[in-house]
Design a protein around this motif. Structure first.
Motif, PDB file in Angstrom:
ATOM      1  N   TRP A  76      24.997 -24.169  42.202  1.00 37.19           N
ATOM      2  CA  TRP A  76      24.496 -25.497  42.558  1.00 37.19           C
ATOM      3  C   TRP A  76      23.728 -25.459  43.876  1.00 37.19           C
ATOM      4  O   TRP A  76      22.851 -26.289  44.119  1.00 37.19           O
ATOM      5  CB  TRP A  76      25.654 -26.484  42.618  1.00 37.19           C
ATOM      6  CG  TRP A  76      26.270 -26.694  41.275  1.00 37.19           C
ATOM      7  CD1 TRP A  76      27.467 -26.223  40.821  1.00 37.19           C
ATOM      8  CD2 TRP A  76      25.675 -27.393  40.177  1.00 37.19           C
ATOM      9  NE1 TRP A  76      27.656 -26.578  39.504  1.00 37.19           N
ATOM     10  CE2 TRP A  76      26.571 -27.313  39.072  1.00 37.19           C
ATOM     11  CE3 TRP A  76      24.475 -28.081  39.992  1.00 37.19           C
ATOM     12  CZ2 TRP A  76      26.311 -27.883  37.839  1.00 37.19           C
ATOM     13  CZ3 TRP A  76      24.212 -28.653  38.751  1.00 37.19           C
ATOM     14  CH2 TRP A  76      25.125 -28.556  37.705  1.00 37.19           C
ATOM     15  N   GLY A 131      16.185 -25.758  45.210  1.00 31.70           N
ATOM     16  CA  GLY A 131      15.032 -26.024  44.354  1.00 31.70           C
ATOM     17  C   GLY A 131      14.561 -27.463  44.432  1.00 31.70           C
ATOM     18  O   GLY A 131      13.355 -27.742  44.369  1.00 31.70           O
ATOM     19  N   ILE A 132      15.510 -28.400  44.582  1.00 34.58           N
ATOM     20  CA  ILE A 132      15.151 -29.823  44.675  1.00 34.58           C
ATOM     21  C   ILE A 132      14.223 -30.064  45.862  1.00 34.58           C
ATOM     22  O   ILE A 132      13.192 -30.731  45.753  1.00 34.58           O
ATOM     23  CB  ILE A 132      16.414 -30.694  44.807  1.00 34.58           C
ATOM     24  CG1 ILE A 132      17.241 -30.643  43.518  1.00 34.58           C
ATOM     25  CG2 ILE A 132      16.042 -32.148  45.133  1.00 34.58           C
ATOM     26  CD1 ILE A 132      18.609 -31.280  43.649  1.00 34.58           C
ATOM     27  N   ILE A 188      20.169 -24.755  42.925  1.00 35.43           N
ATOM     28  CA  ILE A 188      19.560 -25.954  42.340  1.00 35.43           C
ATOM     29  C   ILE A 188      19.172 -26.933  43.452  1.00 35.43           C
ATOM     30  O   ILE A 188      18.084 -27.525  43.435  1.00 35.43           O
ATOM     31  CB  ILE A 188      20.528 -26.610  41.336  1.00 35.43           C
ATOM     32  CG1 ILE A 188      20.732 -25.690  40.137  1.00 35.43           C
ATOM     33  CG2 ILE A 188      20.000 -27.979  40.890  1.00 35.43           C
ATOM     34  CD1 ILE A 188      21.817 -26.151  39.183  1.00 35.43           C
ATOM     35  N   TYR A 189      20.047 -27.077  44.458  1.00 42.16           N
ATOM     36  CA  TYR A 189      19.759 -27.969  45.590  1.00 42.16           C
ATOM     37  C   TYR A 189      18.554 -27.474  46.389  1.00 42.16           C
ATOM     38  O   TYR A 189      17.663 -28.251  46.769  1.00 42.16           O
ATOM     39  CB  TYR A 189      20.990 -28.071  46.481  1.00 42.16           C
ATOM     40  CG  TYR A 189      20.783 -28.856  47.764  1.00 42.16           C
ATOM     41  CD1 TYR A 189      20.320 -30.169  47.732  1.00 42.16           C
ATOM     42  CD2 TYR A 189      21.048 -28.282  48.999  1.00 42.16           C
ATOM     43  CE1 TYR A 189      20.137 -30.892  48.901  1.00 42.16           C
ATOM     44  CE2 TYR A 189      20.881 -28.995  50.176  1.00 42.16           C
ATOM     45  CZ  TYR A 189      20.416 -30.297  50.123  1.00 42.16           C
ATOM     46  OH  TYR A 189      20.227 -31.001  51.292  1.00 42.16           O
ATOM     47  N   HIS A 249      14.999 -19.675  43.427  1.00 45.08           N
ATOM     48  CA  HIS A 249      16.184 -20.497  43.693  1.00 45.08           C
ATOM     49  C   HIS A 249      17.093 -20.773  42.492  1.00 45.08           C
ATOM     50  O   HIS A 249      18.300 -20.592  42.596  1.00 45.08           O
ATOM     51  CB  HIS A 249      15.750 -21.843  44.288  1.00 45.08           C
ATOM     52  CG  HIS A 249      15.056 -21.754  45.589  1.00 45.08           C
ATOM     53  ND1 HIS A 249      15.634 -21.211  46.724  1.00 45.08           N
ATOM     54  CD2 HIS A 249      13.796 -22.116  45.968  1.00 45.08           C
ATOM     55  CE1 HIS A 249      14.777 -21.250  47.732  1.00 45.08           C
ATOM     56  NE2 HIS A 249      13.650 -21.785  47.293  1.00 45.08           N
ATOM     57  N   ALA A 250      16.537 -21.236  41.378  1.00 43.27           N
ATOM     58  CA  ALA A 250      17.386 -21.866  40.367  1.00 43.27           C
ATOM     59  C   ALA A 250      17.521 -21.112  39.052  1.00 43.27           C
ATOM     60  O   ALA A 250      18.397 -21.440  38.252  1.00 43.27           O
ATOM     61  CB  ALA A 250      16.865 -23.279  40.079  1.00 43.27           C
ATOM     62  N   VAL A 272      16.036 -24.397  36.697  1.00 44.03           N
ATOM     63  CA  VAL A 272      14.964 -25.060  37.439  1.00 44.03           C
ATOM     64  C   VAL A 272      14.705 -26.459  36.894  1.00 44.03           C
ATOM     65  O   VAL A 272      14.342 -27.371  37.635  1.00 44.03           O
ATOM     66  CB  VAL A 272      13.672 -24.208  37.403  1.00 44.03           C
ATOM     67  CG1 VAL A 272      13.155 -24.027  35.986  1.00 44.03           C
ATOM     68  CG2 VAL A 272      12.590 -24.825  38.287  1.00 44.03           C
ATOM     69  N   VAL A 312       9.962 -21.661  41.711  1.00 42.82           N
ATOM     70  CA  VAL A 312      11.315 -22.145  42.043  1.00 42.82           C
ATOM     71  C   VAL A 312      12.359 -21.486  41.152  1.00 42.82           C
ATOM     72  O   VAL A 312      13.477 -21.194  41.598  1.00 42.82           O
ATOM     73  CB  VAL A 312      11.373 -23.685  41.933  1.00 42.82           C
ATOM     74  CG1 VAL A 312      12.792 -24.189  42.121  1.00 42.82           C
ATOM     75  CG2 VAL A 312      10.460 -24.315  42.977  1.00 42.82           C
ATOM     76  N   SER A 355      16.717 -28.889  38.734  1.00 43.95           N
ATOM     77  CA  SER A 355      16.135 -29.216  40.032  1.00 43.95           C
ATOM     78  C   SER A 355      15.052 -30.278  39.876  1.00 43.95           C
ATOM     79  O   SER A 355      14.975 -31.232  40.661  1.00 43.95           O
ATOM     80  CB  SER A 355      15.540 -27.964  40.685  1.00 43.95           C
ATOM     81  OG  SER A 355      16.538 -27.026  41.010  1.00 43.95           O
TER      82      SER A 355
END
Length: 475
Positions: A230, A236-237, A233-234, A57-58, A62, A53, A65
């Motif tokens: 952001w 990654g969530i 991060i989203y 993504h982050a 991470v 991740v 996330s």
């Protein structure tokens, strides 16, 4: 249509569940549930997702996330703790929603969880197989390509190790939950020790320059997903949330709990807190040891980071324990999934033989079916495909449970017992938990949502043409 709605809103009498589950042995305590929860949550994901991740993504963010996903999971866990304390029945969300909303809505929630457990057992078995093969290959042990991977993946035809580990776990559980709990407790201790060793040893190799910038600038990945900002991060969530869904495995075994009003909330909330601390620690150390770009496409970032930091022996030990520890997640998911299938059979929504107990009061028919389906999925479908599907069904069940608090609370102390734990900040927090779960679901991969939609259409048809008529005959 009127008959369908009447059946869907026909609520189950909780006394009926108490009578049907009375033969299940109440042998699990707080320590067992903590081990079950930590063993299921802290699994394949902690050794793979922080690096993946971060790279996809982050970046170094991470850990944000993981923390944001943990907040959503924690809010849902509050609802789970109250539900399982007031309604300690096998089947978790399926049984609860049957009581507070009605049979049809319980079916939808349960059908979502059935998908999760079928896929999760296969997912963990597939991940365990890949990590075990990676550990043994340097020692000269290598299976033929046709037997080492799922169909169509790297020349594979069938994953024999995934089949073998599912069979071993099924055999262990067929002997009783107390035996499984003892194995679970030991393996969880070993796994947590391995994670702590990684955090301590890895911390000595941290370079703070690897944390800069902590939140990289936003860009769009070639596959259309987000990296950085952001938005990353989203994204990654939603990828990470599958790490925290294991606390449902605790609730699914509530009928086998000693003093469930106390043990269930402590097991659910305690295991989630431990898991959050471990995930956060691994994430921070991992991205601090090496720049996050080093983990692109890396399926074993923890072992890789230790080896490249000059700790090959520690890497081997940690990976070996990690592989062994993955059995804990497999035990937890198989145990919970078999109890869910038992609940469907118990209520005649699926063939009643699934709800039968053997001479040792164990639902082994349900265990056998779960194992067969998981063997098919884990042996045939690749790990990456399975990982996309794990979270979707569970999030739908989570949304039902958070809304169910509004139906449960007015009945507590009347026709339902007063639970040992109540979700704080009622009536605001259940709504916040629902919105959080919905946002995570919306952030899932499009294919995962499409497959989930197809599964639910199939499930509704099964209910209309089989389930509702079978329960009509029972009534």
């Amino acid at each position: 249509m009127g008959k369908l709605w009447s059946k869907m809103t026909q609520k189950k009498d909780p006394k009926e569940y108490q009578q049907k589950d009375a033969h299940l042995l109440q042998v699990l305590g707080v320590r067992d549930f903590l081990a079950l929860g930590v063993g299921t949550i802290v699994s394949t994901s902690i050794f793979t997702l922080p690096g993946i991740v971060a790279a996809q993504h982050a970046g170094p963010a991470v850990v944000l996330s993981f923390l944001a996903a943990a907040i959503v999971a924690g809010l849902v866990a509050f609802a789970y703790a109250e539900m399982s304390s007031a309604l300690p029945f096998a089947g978790s969300a399926y049984s609860w929603i049957n009581v507070v909303f009605g049979e049809g809505f319980g079916w939808i929630a349960g059908w979502a969880l059935i998908a999760e457990y079928f896929i999760a057992v296969a997912f963990v078995a597939s991940g365990l197989s890949a990590n075990l093969q990676g550990l043994l290959e340097p020692l000269g042990f290598k299976l033929p390509a046709q037997l080492s991977a799922a169909f169509g993946s790297n020349g594979g035809m069938i994953d024999v190790i995934a089949i073998l580990v599912i069979v071993i776990v099924a055999f262990l559980l067929s002997r009783g939950t107390s035996n499984a709990a003892q194995v679970e407790n030991l393996l969880v201790i070993l796994k947590v020790a391995a994670i702590l060793v990684f955090i301590v040893v890895g911390a000595t190799a941290i370079k703070f320059s690897n944390y800069q910038p902590f939140i990289p600038p936003h860009k769009v990945n070639p596959d259309g997903t987000s990296f950085g900002g952001w938005q990353g991060i989203y994204a990654g969530i939603s990828s990470i949330f599958l790490s925290y869904i294991g606390f449902d495995s605790i609730a699914a075994n509530a009928a086998e709990a000693k003093d469930p009003a106390k043990t269930m909330p402590r097991g659910i909330l305690g295991s989630l807190l431990i898991a959050v601390a471990l995930f956060s620690g691994v994430s921070l150390v991992l991205v601090g040891m090496f720049h996050y770009t080093n983990y692109t496409g890396n399926a074993e970032p923890v072992g890789w980071a230790l080896r490249h930091a000059g700790h090959p022996i520690v890497a081997t030990v940690v990976q070996a324990i990690a592989v062994i520890g993955m059995f804990t997640a497999l035990i937890g998911m198989t145990l919970a999934g078999s109890r869910l299938l038992y609940s469907f059979g118990r209520d005649k929504l699926l063939p009643s033989w699934l709800g039968e107990l053997n001479q040792r009061n164990l639902p082994n028919h349900a265990l056998i079916l779960l194992s067969i389906v998981a063997i098919f999925l884990g042996a045939v479908f690749p790990f990456s495909f399975l990982s996309q599907l794990v979270s979707a069904g569970t999030l739908i069940a989570f949304m039902f449970v958070t809304l169910g608090i509004y139906k449960l609370r007015p009945r507590e102390g009347k026709d339902l017992p007063v639970p040992g734990f109540k979700m704080p900040l009622y009536p605001v927090l259940p709504a916040v938990a629902f919105i959080g779960a919905l946002l995570v679901f919306l952030g899932l991969d499009h294919m995962a949502k499409l497959v989930t939609g197809i599964w639910f259409i199939f499930g509704i048809l099964v209910y209309i043409f089989y389930g509702m008529h079978a329960t009509d005959q029972e009534d």
